[in-house]
Enzyme design. Structure first.
Site, PDB file in Angstrom:
ATOM      1  N   LEU A   8       0.848  -1.199   0.000  1.00  0.00           N
ATOM      2  CA  LEU A   8       0.000   0.000   0.000  1.00  0.00           C
ATOM      3  C   LEU A   8       0.885   1.250   0.000  1.00  0.00           C
ATOM      4  CD1 LEU A   8      -2.820  -0.902   2.556  1.00  0.00           C
ATOM      5  CD2 LEU A   8      -2.724  -1.312   0.077  1.00  0.00           C
ATOM      6  N   GLY A  11       2.426  -8.754   5.831  1.00  0.00           N
ATOM      7  CA  GLY A  11       3.115  -7.778   6.669  1.00  0.00           C
ATOM      8  C   GLY A  11       2.115  -6.700   7.005  1.00  0.00           C
ATOM      9  N   GLY A  12       2.563  -5.611   7.656  1.00  0.00           N
ATOM     10  CA  GLY A  12       1.656  -4.535   8.067  1.00  0.00           C
ATOM     11  C   GLY A  12       0.746  -4.103   6.939  1.00  0.00           C
ATOM     12  N   ASP A  13       1.322  -3.642   5.811  1.00  0.00           N
ATOM     13  CA  ASP A  13       0.493  -3.200   4.686  1.00  0.00           C
ATOM     14  C   ASP A  13       0.931  -3.875   3.397  1.00  0.00           C
ATOM     15  OD1 ASP A  13       2.925  -1.954   4.516  1.00  0.00           O
ATOM     16  OD2 ASP A  13       2.124   0.022   3.979  1.00  0.00           O
ATOM     17  N   GLU A  14       1.375  -5.135   3.546  1.00  0.00           N
ATOM     18  CA  GLU A  14       1.829  -5.897   2.378  1.00  0.00           C
ATOM     19  C   GLU A  14       0.914  -7.097   2.163  1.00  0.00           C
ATOM     20  OE1 GLU A  14       6.089  -6.910   1.905  1.00  0.00           O
ATOM     21  OE2 GLU A  14       6.253  -5.764   3.766  1.00  0.00           O
TER      22      GLU A  14
END
Lengths: 330, 195
Positions: A198, A238-241
């Site tokens: 993102l 992942g956080g925003d993956e």
């Protein structure tokens, strides 16, 4: 009719086995059997009340006159000798002296052990033995409960470790992704691996807070699921993956169309509690056809290279990894 | 059925016959898990399935198994807490017998959703007592036989017990007290030993 000492003692022995009858100078005229048991070895009768018991509250009580004035009030006392058992008491004027009845209060658990008390040491109407029963029963029940909680906690940790789901978005997690990639790599069907990162997500988190960020991630998850088939795997790694695995989809034109549809939808403003969150996304794709046999780790790394190529081109882009890119990228 | 009861049955098998025997019971009764949780509730049919599996595995009658469970509950070191709670009932065996009327209420003080049978003691003179149990579930009478036998030992009393059968939801046990101080019995201190 004036009650004689023997009469009073006979009544109190049964009703209050922890009483003392005191003369006007504080001498113990008579004491209950249980109270006597507390004063290991030393005979209570004939001794000075204030020398055996330390009156802690109310303060400054030194004489029978003080005790008589405090009639009916709750007294806090302590044995002057070890084990310094704490006691509660109440005094009543009697003749020129006083009768003081004592009990253990909360020190009871230590007291039964320190003084080897038995049921016979308490008056028939005394609730102490019931209380001791309750303390043990509750401890046993709490212990059973505590063990259950421990096992449940252990089971929860084990379940989480084995879980294939990302709890925030309901998408697959990294574990599940690895599982799917392993299976596909050894099968005959070609597949595409899309790595989505993102753009501007950190700004949402920083300016609108984590609840807004969580909401955005859930919206992204919804878009990704809607833009893919049931047979595709959408995972948050992942956080925003996010990583999308699309079995049987290897034509670049189709994949490019899917990627751009996703990016277009990600750029729609996402409302959250009166605010608007704006993000975008960059995507890099690797195709299993370029490997023989497909290696999940290499495909992931190559999709990553393509993703960073998209980012370098100014975000909101989609790039394919092409064999030969790797040498130039490092 | 309260998990405490199922767990007690499980511990009886484990402590008396070993974990391998319990594993056999788990398989024979086709249980989902290999242990019961004391603080959960289970379907009553499950309890009977376990008991049937135990009688099948041990080759004993259900009544004998239930009585053995009662004895185990009072006499095994792993159930010392329960023995202590029962000993709070009275200084001597007769006191203890009279305290049985309160047993279901005492149990509820500790675990408020544990329903034990209603117990009522009748004194018939000459050291004879009849203990009446009322419960929707059959079988508690035999467990109680085991509990009474072991508690008599615990107090050092010599007693004879007779199970008088079950009629409706009611079971009777006749207790004949031969001697209250036959043997020394085990010690009991109000204060628990180790803190």
């Amino acid at each position: 009719m004036k009650m004689q000492l023997e009469d009073a003692a006979a009544v109190l022995n049964v009703l209050c086995p922890m009483h003392v009858i005191l003369s006007d100078d504080g001498t113990v005229l008579h004491s209950g059997a249980t109270l006597q048991k507390l004063c290991h070895g030393r005979t209570l009768d004939g001794s000075q009340f204030f020398k055996v018991f330390d009156l802690r509250r109310p303060r400054d009580m030194r004489s029978i006159a003080d005790l008589r004035r405090a009639a009916g009030q709750k007294l806090h006392l302590q044995l002057r000798e070890a084990p310094h058992t704490g006691l509660k008491g109440v005094a009543v004027p009697w003749a020129h002296g006083a009768v003081v009845n004592l009990s253990f209060g909360i020190s009871i658990l230590d007291a039964v052990r320190d003084h080897a008390l038995t049921s016979a040491d308490f008056a028939a109407t005394d609730m102490t033995v019931e209380m001791l029963y309750l303390v043990e029963a509750k401890s046993a029940a709490m212990e059973a409960s505590r063990k259950l909680n421990q096992r449940l906690q252990g089971a929860r940790i084990a379940a989480e470790e084995q879980a294939f789901t990302d709890t925030l978005t309901g998408l697959k997690n990294r574990r599940a992704l690895a599982h799917v990639l392993r299976r596909l790599s050894s099968g005959p069907t070609g597949f595409a691996l899309m790595h989505l990162d993102l753009d501007f997500f950190k700004a949402v988190n920083d300016t609108l807070g984590h609840p807004a960020g969580d909401h955005v991630l859930q919206e992204v998850a919804r878009i990704l699921v809607e833009e893919t088939r049931d047979s595709d795997t959408v995972s948050r790694v992942g956080g925003d993956e996010f990583v999308l695995v699309l079995p049987g989809r290897t034509e670049p034109a189709r994949l490019d169309a899917i990627a751009h549809r996703i990016i277009t939808r990600l750029q729609q403003p996402i409302p959250f509690e009166g605010q608007v969150c704006r993000i975008s996304g960059s995507i890099g794709t690797s195709l299993s056809d370029h490997y023989d046999p497909p290696d999940p780790d290499r495909m992931m790394a190559d999709a990553d290279l393509a993703l960073y190529a998209s980012k370098r081109q100014g975000r909101a882009r989609h790039s394919f990894f092409k064999p030969g890119d790797r040498a130039g990228a490092t | 059925m309260h998990g405490l009861i199922n767990r007690a049955i499980e511990c009886f098998v484990r402590d008396t016959y070993g974990d391998a025997c319990w594993d056999g019971v788990v398989r024979a009764a086709a249980l989902d898990a290999d242990r019961f949780e004391a603080m959960l509730r289970y379907d009553t049919a499950l309890t009977w399935r376990v008991l049937d599996a135990i009688t099948g595995t041990l080759g004993k009658s259900r009544d004998d198994v239930l009585e053995d469970i009662g004895t185990y509950l009072v006499s095994h070191p792993n159930t010392e807490a329960l023995r202590r709670l029962l000993r709070f009932g009275g200084v001597g065996f007769v006191d203890f017998l009279h305290s049985l009327d309160e047993l279901p209420d005492r149990a509820r003080l500790a675990v408020d959703d544990l329903d034990l049978p209603q117990l009522e003691l009748r004194e018939c003179g000459d050291g004879k007592f009849v203990l009446n149990l009322r419960s929707e579930l059959p079988g508690f009478g035999h467990v109680m036989m085991g509990v009474l036998r072991a508690m008599a030992d615990d107090y050092g009393a010599l007693v004879m017990l007779e199970y008088d059968g079950r009629c409706g939801g009611s079971e009777n046990i006749t207790i004949s007290l031969v001697e209250t101080a036959y043997a020394e019995g085990r010690s009991f201190h109000l204060g628990a030993q180790a803190g």
